[in-house]
Design a protein around this motif. Structure first.
Motif, short mmCIF file in Angstrom:
data_model
loop_
_atom_site.label_atom_id
_atom_site.label_comp_id
_atom_site.label_asym_id
_atom_site.label_seq_id
_atom_site.Cartn_x
_atom_site.Cartn_y
_atom_site.Cartn_z
N GLN A 36 27.99 17.32 3.84
CA GLN A 36 27.51 16.88 2.53
C GLN A 36 27.76 17.97 1.49
OE1 GLN A 36 23.37 15.74 2.52
NE2 GLN A 36 23.68 14.28 0.89
N GLY A 37 27.55 19.23 1.89
CA GLY A 37 27.84 20.37 1.01
C GLY A 37 29.31 20.42 0.63
N ILE A 38 30.20 20.09 1.59
CA ILE A 38 31.65 20.14 1.33
C ILE A 38 32.05 19.08 0.31
CG2 ILE A 38 33.93 19.69 2.38
CD1 ILE A 38 32.80 21.06 4.95
N PHE A 39 31.57 17.84 0.48
CA PHE A 39 32.03 16.84 -0.49
C PHE A 39 31.36 16.99 -1.86
CE2 PHE A 39 29.06 13.75 1.76
CZ PHE A 39 28.22 13.46 0.68
N LEU A 40 30.15 17.55 -1.91
CA LEU A 40 29.55 17.87 -3.22
C LEU A 40 30.34 18.97 -3.91
CD1 LEU A 40 25.70 17.69 -2.53
CD2 LEU A 40 26.99 16.29 -4.13
N SER A 41 30.82 19.95 -3.13
CA SER A 41 31.66 21.02 -3.66
C SER A 41 32.94 20.44 -4.24
CB SER A 41 32.02 22.00 -2.55
OG SER A 41 31.51 23.27 -2.82
N THR B 261 22.87 19.08 11.51
CA THR B 261 23.38 20.29 10.84
C THR B 261 24.80 20.06 10.35
OG1 THR B 261 22.00 21.67 12.27
CG2 THR B 261 23.80 22.76 11.11
N LYS B 262 25.63 19.46 11.21
CA LYS B 262 27.02 19.18 10.83
C LYS B 262 27.07 18.22 9.64
CE LYS B 262 29.28 19.82 15.34
NZ LYS B 262 29.92 19.11 16.48
N ALA B 263 26.22 17.20 9.65
CA ALA B 263 26.20 16.22 8.57
C ALA B 263 25.80 16.87 7.25
CB ALA B 263 25.24 15.08 8.90
N GLN B 264 24.81 17.78 7.30
CA GLN B 264 24.36 18.44 6.07
C GLN B 264 25.42 19.40 5.54
OE1 GLN B 264 20.85 19.47 8.04
NE2 GLN B 264 19.72 17.70 7.32
N SER C 151 26.90 10.37 10.33
CA SER C 151 25.71 9.60 9.93
C SER C 151 25.50 8.41 10.86
CB SER C 151 25.84 9.10 8.48
OG SER C 151 25.92 10.20 7.61
N ASN C 152 26.60 7.77 11.26
CA ASN C 152 26.50 6.64 12.20
C ASN C 152 25.91 7.10 13.54
OD1 ASN C 152 27.49 4.85 10.38
ND2 ASN C 152 29.56 4.79 11.21
N ASN C 153 26.42 8.23 14.04
CA ASN C 153 25.91 8.76 15.32
C ASN C 153 24.42 9.08 15.24
OD1 ASN C 153 28.35 8.58 16.63
ND2 ASN C 153 28.99 10.65 16.12
N ILE C 154 24.05 9.75 14.13
CA ILE C 154 22.64 10.14 13.95
C ILE C 154 21.77 8.88 13.81
CG2 ILE C 154 21.01 11.24 12.34
CD1 ILE C 154 23.38 13.21 11.70
N GLY C 155 22.24 7.95 12.94
CA GLY C 155 21.46 6.72 12.69
C GLY C 155 21.29 5.89 13.95
N ASN C 156 22.38 5.77 14.74
CA ASN C 156 22.30 4.96 15.95
C ASN C 156 21.36 5.57 16.99
OD1 ASN C 156 23.99 3.01 14.95
ND2 ASN C 156 25.84 3.96 15.75
N ARG C 157 21.36 6.90 17.07
CA ARG C 157 20.42 7.56 18.00
C ARG C 157 18.98 7.30 17.54
NH1 ARG C 157 21.59 11.29 21.87
NH2 ARG C 157 23.79 11.67 22.22
N GLN C 158 18.77 7.43 16.23
CA GLN C 158 17.42 7.20 15.71
C GLN C 158 17.00 5.74 15.89
OE1 GLN C 158 17.72 9.23 11.72
NE2 GLN C 158 15.69 9.83 12.33
N ASN C 159 17.94 4.84 15.63
CA ASN C 159 17.63 3.41 15.76
C ASN C 159 17.32 3.02 17.19
OD1 ASN C 159 18.07 3.15 13.03
ND2 ASN C 159 20.19 2.47 13.25
N GLU D 128 38.45 12.28 3.27
CA GLU D 128 38.41 12.85 4.63
C GLU D 128 37.01 13.40 4.92
OE1 GLU D 128 41.54 15.71 4.74
OE2 GLU D 128 43.11 14.22 5.13
N SER D 129 36.42 14.07 3.90
CA SER D 129 35.07 14.63 4.07
C SER D 129 34.04 13.51 4.22
CB SER D 129 34.72 15.51 2.87
OG SER D 129 33.41 16.01 2.99
N THR D 130 34.13 12.48 3.36
CA THR D 130 33.15 11.38 3.45
C THR D 130 33.34 10.58 4.75
OG1 THR D 130 34.58 9.99 2.08
CG2 THR D 130 32.77 11.12 0.96
N GLU D 131 34.58 10.54 5.27
CA GLU D 131 34.84 9.86 6.55
C GLU D 131 34.13 10.60 7.69
OE1 GLU D 131 36.28 7.07 9.27
OE2 GLU D 131 36.23 7.00 7.08
N ARG D 132 34.23 11.94 7.67
CA ARG D 132 33.53 12.75 8.70
C ARG D 132 32.02 12.56 8.57
NH1 ARG D 132 37.64 16.53 7.24
NH2 ARG D 132 36.22 17.59 5.80
N PHE D 133 31.53 12.53 7.32
CA PHE D 133 30.09 12.33 7.08
C PHE D 133 29.67 10.94 7.56
CE2 PHE D 133 26.43 11.26 4.34
CZ PHE D 133 25.62 12.33 4.65
N PHE D 134 30.53 9.95 7.33
CA PHE D 134 30.28 8.57 7.76
C PHE D 134 30.09 8.50 9.28
CE2 PHE D 134 32.49 4.72 9.42
CZ PHE D 134 31.62 3.74 8.97
N LYS D 135 31.00 9.15 10.03
CA LYS D 135 30.93 9.11 11.49
C LYS D 135 29.69 9.84 12.01
CE LYS D 135 35.90 8.61 12.24
NZ LYS D 135 37.17 9.29 12.58
#
Length: 608
Positions: free
Chosen positions: A226-231, A220-223, A267-275, A258-265
């Protein structure tokens, strides 16, 4: 699951594809199990472990089916080997195994083939529903929401629902059935060994479930991010002149990074959990296989309660559970991520639109006598804009609303068109409350020319024909002439078929505004609302546009919201507003003679 039930309405039009997918998934699960079971007789022949049976067995009922199948198989192998030789028997068995694997993979392909139509159909329908809902929602909704966030929901979140959330469809049929059929086959080989295995499966399931607990919250936070940096992208591109003019590139670049950095972190957390899900489930599976090898090996070698061929097939079946188990664990994480996206999609789809046509609303096609604004009150959130405001506008009149910024002039235009609704009082057209009128027929009576020329990345013809989609080229050219715009349009390379670029940026401000006026002229409404239509123009452009406005206002009821008072001196009625109330009203000369607020505003502009 509650969100999935609500998304389910989008699946209904494609239910035939869902049924076909389920049918072929059942076949896949069945052939997947049979492909391992078919190895048993072949290995028995290879290692000469087949029980000889030359008497054809008789079928005695469903409860004895396992014994009948084993006896018939041994009878068939014995008689075929005796008649044609062991080579022929092996050839038949290889052909059967190849056929089963072919049918298994064909079923898998057809299941995926049909679900593709379902997935993409849902994606299309959800996007259409989201877009329709977005343009139906009132302007007030978008004063609170970032446009980039709405764009993210229509694009990325809907896609996430399609790719992640709908994996429930696979999760619910293909993988569980594969596991169920495999377990049935394992039970037929050895009940004791299967029960031993299933002591350890709940433990591994619990370990895997611990990994995905935080996934939905982080998704939810990642999505949202994503809305913030698209804005930020949308706002930066819209205001690029200001960004560059104020040397603010570094500031906006910092906000975006700053927004893409937060999204990066995130996404890494989500991806690593999934992986972690796949290797963890595989490791737990291999642990179970290792326990099987130890316990099953003792059954084969020490207890002699299980033959070698059956044990090898049993190991294959046990490993066959690992692949769907891994898929289920991965899909369950996808579902958590898709669930977060579904909530954001449903938040838009569930928005209540307070400004809609009533049931059996009045269809009004003509304007006959007057517009009556009676004792209306209105506020934006906590800011009161209009207080006990009343005004009568007769058919054919040109009424000008003037006053300082924030006096409520533009709010009148927003309320007449029902972009917003009044809190108290009424607005009536020919004694019919506009809330009782069909919304499309109300707006059909009105033409709107705003301060900002709102044009779209399309041809001049397409932009002008918005209010009359079936307009001919001659009608469009006539509207352009009335709007004093044809003189520059005819010189363009493709005339009315020239593309004017994003927001009409290939044209000057005066040219854009004249196209906006031509659009209103072509619509030919009885009521015209001009919301500071010349305030953003230079003096030369204003003269062209003023002529166009005067042409357009002939034989019409016009409400002119004016910043430049020189443009409204010929108005039938000038209404002077201050802090949401009328302080003066009358004709230009009479108001000048009053020597009040209007005279002060005229003097200030003359001085300027």
């Amino acid at each position: 699951m509650n969100n999935f039930k609500r998304i389910f309405s989008f699946i209904i039009p494609y239910k035939k594809y869902a049924y076909l997918n389920i049918f072929f998934n059942v076949l896949y699960a069945l052939f997947s199990t049979l492909s391992f079971m078919s190895l048993i007789p072949m290995m028995q022949v290879l290692f000469d472990q087949t029980k000889r049976n030359s008497i054809e067995p008789k079928y005695t009922g469903i409860w004895e089916f396992k014994t009948f199948a084993e006896d018939y198989l041994s009878y068939y192998i014995t008689t075929t080997t005796d008649t044609y030789g062991v080579g022929h028997t092996l050839s038949i068995m290889v052909a059967v195994i190849i056929s089963i694997f072919l049918l298994k993979n064909l079923s898998d392909y057809l299941a995926l083939f049909f679900i593709t139509f379902l997935r993409n159909g849902i994606l299309r329908d959800m996007r259409n529903a989201m877009y329709k809902k977005t343009i139906d929602l009132p302007l007030a909704f978008f004063s609170e929401k970032r446009k980039g966030d709405v764009i993210a929901r229509i694009s990325a979140d809907v896609n996430e629902v399609q790719t992640s959330f709908l994996s429930i469809l696979e999760l619910a049929v293909k993988e569980p059935l594969t596991i169920v059929f495999t377990i049935i086959a394992m039970l037929t080989i050895s009940v004791k060994l299967t029960l031993f295995v299933f002591i350890f499966i709940p433990v591994s399931g619990y370990v895997i479930s611990l990994i995905g607990k935080q996934l939905k919250k982080q998704s939810t936070k990642a999505q949202e991010e994503q809305g913030i940096f698209l804005s930020t992208i949308e706002e930066t591109l819209g205001g690029l002149k200001v960004v560059k003019g104020y040397n603010s590139e570094a500031y906006f670049n910092r906000i975006f990074t700053e927004s893409t950095e937060r999204f990066f972190k995130l996404s890494n957390n989500i991806g690593n959990r999934q992986n972690l899900a796949s290797p963890m489930s595989e490791f737990m599976g291999i642990m179970i296989i290792a326990i099987l090898l130890w316990y099953g090996g003792s059954m084969v070698l020490l207890e002699k309660t299980l033959n070698g061929a059956a044990f090898i097939a049993y190991m294959g079946l046990a490993y066959n559970i690992l692949t769907p188990a891994k898929s289920i664990s991965k899909a369950s994480y996808s579902v958590k991520r898709g669930n977060a996206a579904a909530e954001r999609v449903l938040e838009i789809l569930d928005q209540q639109n307070p400004i809609v046509s009533k049931e059996n609303a009045i269809q009004k096609e003509t304007f006959d006598s007057s517009i009556a604004i009676n004792n209306i009150n209105f506020k934006y959130e906590d800011e009161i804009v209009l207080k006990d405001f009343s005004l009568q506008i007769k058919k054919g009149q040109t009424v000008a609303l003037v006053g300082q910024s924030g006096s409520g002039k533009s709010t009148i235009a927003n309320l007449l068109t029902r972009f917003y609704d009044v809190h108290d009082g009424t607005i009536a057209i020919d004694n019919t409350n506009i809330k009782d009128m069909n919304l499309q027929s109300l707006r059909g009576l009105m033409g709107l020319v705003t301060q900002d020329s709102i044009l779209f990345n399309d041809t001049i013809k397409a932009n002008i024909a918005l209010g009359k989609q079936d307009a001919t080229d001659d009608e469009i050219i006539e509207a352009l002439k009335i709007a004093n715009a044809y003189e520059f349009v005819k010189d363009l390379p493709k005339g009315i078929y020239t593309n004017i670029g994003d927001s009409g940026n290939k044209l000057s401000g005066g040219q854009k505004q004249r196209l906006s006026i031509a659009r209103a002229v072509l619509k030919n409404p009885p009521i015209m609302i001009l919301d500071e239509a010349t305030s953003a123009l230079d003096t030369e452009s204003e003269k062209f546009v003023q002529v166009a406005l005067e042409n357009m206002m002939q034989n019409r009821t016009s409400i002119v919201i004016a910043h430049r008072l020189s443009t409204i001196q010929k108005a039938d009625l000038i209404v002077v507003m201050q802090k949401g109330k009328i302080v003066e009203q009358g004709k230009h000369e009479a108001l000048i003679a009053l020597n009040g607020m209007y005279n002060k505003l005229v003097s200030m502009q003359s001085f300027e």
